[in-house]
Design a protein around this motif. Structure first.
Motif, PDB file in Angstrom:
ATOM      1  N   LYS A   1       5.537  -1.537   9.969  1.00 48.11           N
ATOM      2  CA  LYS A   1       4.512  -2.033   9.050  1.00 48.11           C
ATOM      3  C   LYS A   1       5.062  -2.355   7.677  1.00 48.11           C
ATOM      4  O   LYS A   1       5.094  -1.501   6.800  1.00 48.11           O
ATOM      5  CB  LYS A   1       3.379  -0.998   8.928  1.00 48.11           C
TER       6      LYS A   1
ATOM      7  N   ILE B   1      -9.970  -1.897   1.333  1.00 41.21           N
ATOM      8  CA  ILE B   1      -9.371  -1.476   0.071  1.00 41.21           C
ATOM      9  C   ILE B   1      -9.146  -2.677  -0.848  1.00 41.21           C
ATOM     10  O   ILE B   1      -9.511  -2.655  -2.018  1.00 41.21           O
ATOM     11  CB  ILE B   1      -8.035  -0.726   0.327  1.00 41.21           C
TER      12      ILE B   1
ATOM     13  N   SER C   1      -6.259  -0.939  13.131  1.00 47.25           N
ATOM     14  CA  SER C   1      -7.013   0.025  12.345  1.00 47.25           C
ATOM     15  C   SER C   1      -6.514   0.055  10.891  1.00 47.25           C
ATOM     16  O   SER C   1      -7.309   0.023   9.944  1.00 47.25           O
ATOM     17  CB  SER C   1      -6.869   1.396  13.015  1.00 47.25           C
ATOM     18  N   LEU C   2      -5.204   0.078  10.732  1.00 48.26           N
ATOM     19  CA  LEU C   2      -4.631   0.120   9.380  1.00 48.26           C
ATOM     20  C   LEU C   2      -4.929  -1.164   8.608  1.00 48.26           C
ATOM     21  O   LEU C   2      -5.239  -1.137   7.416  1.00 48.26           O
ATOM     22  CB  LEU C   2      -3.115   0.363   9.473  1.00 48.26           C
TER      23      LEU C   2
ATOM     24  N   PHE D   1       3.297  -1.404   4.034  1.00 49.31           N
ATOM     25  CA  PHE D   1       2.717  -0.060   4.032  1.00 49.31           C
ATOM     26  C   PHE D   1       3.852   0.937   3.850  1.00 49.31           C
ATOM     27  O   PHE D   1       4.697   1.085   4.734  1.00 49.31           O
ATOM     28  CB  PHE D   1       1.960   0.213   5.329  1.00 49.31           C
TER      29      PHE D   1
ATOM     30  N   LYS E   1      -7.623   5.449  -2.426  1.00 51.03           N
ATOM     31  CA  LYS E   1      -8.617   4.390  -2.171  1.00 51.03           C
ATOM     32  C   LYS E   1      -9.140   4.446  -0.741  1.00 51.03           C
ATOM     33  O   LYS E   1     -10.278   4.080  -0.461  1.00 51.03           O
ATOM     34  CB  LYS E   1      -8.002   3.036  -2.478  1.00 51.03           C
ATOM     35  N   GLY E   2      -8.278   4.894   0.159  1.00 50.26           N
ATOM     36  CA  GLY E   2      -8.701   4.953   1.551  1.00 50.26           C
ATOM     37  C   GLY E   2      -8.090   6.140   2.271  1.00 50.26           C
ATOM     38  O   GLY E   2      -7.044   6.662   1.863  1.00 50.26           O
ATOM     39  N   ILE E   3      -8.762   6.583   3.318  1.00 48.23           N
ATOM     40  CA  ILE E   3      -8.244   7.667   4.159  1.00 48.23           C
ATOM     41  C   ILE E   3      -8.167   7.163   5.597  1.00 48.23           C
ATOM     42  O   ILE E   3      -9.130   6.602   6.126  1.00 48.23           O
ATOM     43  CB  ILE E   3      -9.143   8.923   4.069  1.00 48.23           C
ATOM     44  N   TRP E   4      -6.980   7.340   6.197  1.00 47.07           N
ATOM     45  CA  TRP E   4      -6.773   6.980   7.597  1.00 47.07           C
ATOM     46  C   TRP E   4      -6.747   8.301   8.356  1.00 47.07           C
ATOM     47  O   TRP E   4      -5.791   9.070   8.234  1.00 47.07           O
ATOM     48  CB  TRP E   4      -5.450   6.222   7.738  1.00 47.07           C
TER      49      TRP E   4
ATOM     50  N   LEU F   1      -8.455  -1.150   7.340  1.00 49.26           N
ATOM     51  CA  LEU F   1      -8.526  -0.314   6.135  1.00 49.26           C
ATOM     52  C   LEU F   1      -8.016  -1.091   4.921  1.00 49.26           C
ATOM     53  O   LEU F   1      -8.630  -1.059   3.842  1.00 49.26           O
ATOM     54  CB  LEU F   1      -7.710   0.967   6.356  1.00 49.26           C
TER      55      LEU F   1
ATOM     56  N   TYR G   1       0.851  -1.185   0.000  1.00 49.76           N
ATOM     57  CA  TYR G   1       0.000   0.000   0.000  1.00 49.76           C
ATOM     58  C   TYR G   1       0.883   1.229   0.000  1.00 49.76           C
ATOM     59  O   TYR G   1       1.752   1.369   0.864  1.00 49.76           O
ATOM     60  CB  TYR G   1      -0.921  -0.002   1.227  1.00 49.76           C
TER      61      TYR G   1
ATOM     62  N   ASP H   1      -2.575   4.753  -2.495  1.00 48.03           N
ATOM     63  CA  ASP H   1      -3.654   3.927  -1.947  1.00 48.03           C
ATOM     64  C   ASP H   1      -4.309   4.584  -0.739  1.00 48.03           C
ATOM     65  O   ASP H   1      -5.524   4.587  -0.611  1.00 48.03           O
ATOM     66  CB  ASP H   1      -3.109   2.549  -1.536  1.00 48.03           C
ATOM     67  N   ILE H   2      -3.465   5.115   0.147  1.00 51.15           N
ATOM     68  CA  ILE H   2      -3.989   5.609   1.427  1.00 51.15           C
ATOM     69  C   ILE H   2      -3.454   7.003   1.724  1.00 51.15           C
ATOM     70  O   ILE H   2      -2.246   7.245   1.648  1.00 51.15           O
ATOM     71  CB  ILE H   2      -3.597   4.646   2.577  1.00 51.15           C
TER      72      ILE H   2
ATOM     73  N   MET I   1       1.317   5.117   0.612  1.00 48.86           N
ATOM     74  CA  MET I   1       0.616   6.053   1.485  1.00 48.86           C
ATOM     75  C   MET I   1       1.277   7.427   1.464  1.00 48.86           C
ATOM     76  O   MET I   1       2.492   7.546   1.313  1.00 48.86           O
ATOM     77  CB  MET I   1       0.629   5.531   2.926  1.00 48.86           C
TER      78      MET I   1
END
Lengths: 212, 212
Positions: free
Chosen positions: A107, B206, B198-199, A110, A172-175, B202, A85, A148-149, A87
């Motif tokens: 992570k 996605i 949480s991540l 990510f 695609k996503g919001i954190w 998400l 992903y 992606d994020i 970010m």
């Protein structure tokens, strides 16, 4: 894999916890685990766990327990952790920098590709080898790069503007770490981190003198 | 109030969310809400919501809905938010400073009274008017002061040592941001913040192209 669009959000929210606990078991070289042992570790009932796993076609054999490593691998796959992903972080104050550090060190999969801020004191500095760019450049960045994020680490007041730009830029996503409700584009998935929920839960247990 | 020690953790974890949504409704001057409206806002089923509220003796009248302000006040009371919590932060890097800012600006009733770090570059600086003290002084501070909550914002490697000192120093709860499992004293309540859960959630949405 079954049709996951019918799986309830409550089940999906439990998956990362299963996976995290399985990872800890692997680190302790534990190979098999029963649903009642998993129950003690997760706090979910054994029947809940069996039901959850049935959503994804089972995973275990009655009375024989689950293979930790294979369950972990399947959970990772279900959670979509077999890919990378990309970010971006918007808001590079203490919180943004803390999240950048966290993502960098803990992570895998990510990847922070860019960071943005409005503060001239922060624009140009490097955080884990990523240079903070002027927030004005976010729109162009999202045109030129697949992201992606988008991670919102701004103040409350800026969060909606950032969410709009990220939505228009086809993330695609919001954190979202800003402590407020934001609106996002129709195709954008929003995940809010509500630190206050966690702190308030702690307050409950302290004030009632009970252990979770 | 009923005997809250029998209320399941799952119910308790939903309370801060109810309270947060009620607070948003109050900000929008909404006075009454039905359980089905609350369901749409929280994502919990209406029957789940009614069951949850029954744990605390109801709150509403069938077919009439809930009074938002009174429900909010009662939720706050149940959560123990009618008193002040004195907190210390250990680890004053980006994350510790972000949490200090967050608590100072957004969380009434949660008061940061002291901050500690091992880093000579941080010891002596002020964060929201609180001077960062040498971590060596934590033990003495806990002897001399009543602290409700210790907040761990250190690296993984230091977290257990900090948890031990906090437990010995009789804090009532630990809010742990270090991404690892720590052991705490028998009378200490542990609340972990697992950002990865949480991540990962998400990532699920996605990768499966579904909305929560």
């Amino acid at each position: 894999m079954r049709d996951n669009s019918k799986i309830s959000n409550a089940v999906i929210r439990r998956l990362p916890r299963y996976r995290r606990i399985l990872e800890e078991l692997m680190a302790r070289d534990i190979e098999r685990i029963s649903s009642s042992e998993l129950s003690a570790l997760t706090g979910f009932t054994a029947s809940q766990i069996r039901q959850d796993f049935n959503n994804f076609g089972g995973f275990g054999q009655q009375g024989y327990g689950y293979n930790v490593q294979s369950l972990f691998a399947q959970m990772s796959l279900i959670l979509g952790l077999d890919r990378e992903y990309r970010m971006v972080i918007i808001g590079c104050g203490n919180l943004g920098q803390a999240i950048a550090n966290y993502a960098t060190y803990y992570k895998r999969g990510f990847l922070i590709t860019a960071m943005f801020d409005v503060n001239p004191k922060l624009i140009g500095i490097s955080i884990n080898d990523i240079e903070v760019q002027d927030y004005e450049l976010l729109e162009k960045y999202l045109e030129d790069n697949v992201v992606d994020i988008g991670i919102i680490c701004t103040t409350k007041n800026s969060a909606q503007d950032v969410a709009n730009k990220l939505s228009q830029g086809k993330v695609k996503g919001i954190w979202n770490f800003a402590p407020m409700d934001i609106e996002v584009g129709e195709d954008v998935i929003l995940e809010n981190v509500h630190l206050s929920d966690s702190l308030n839960t702690l307050a409950y247990y302290i004030s009632h003198h009970v252990k979770p």
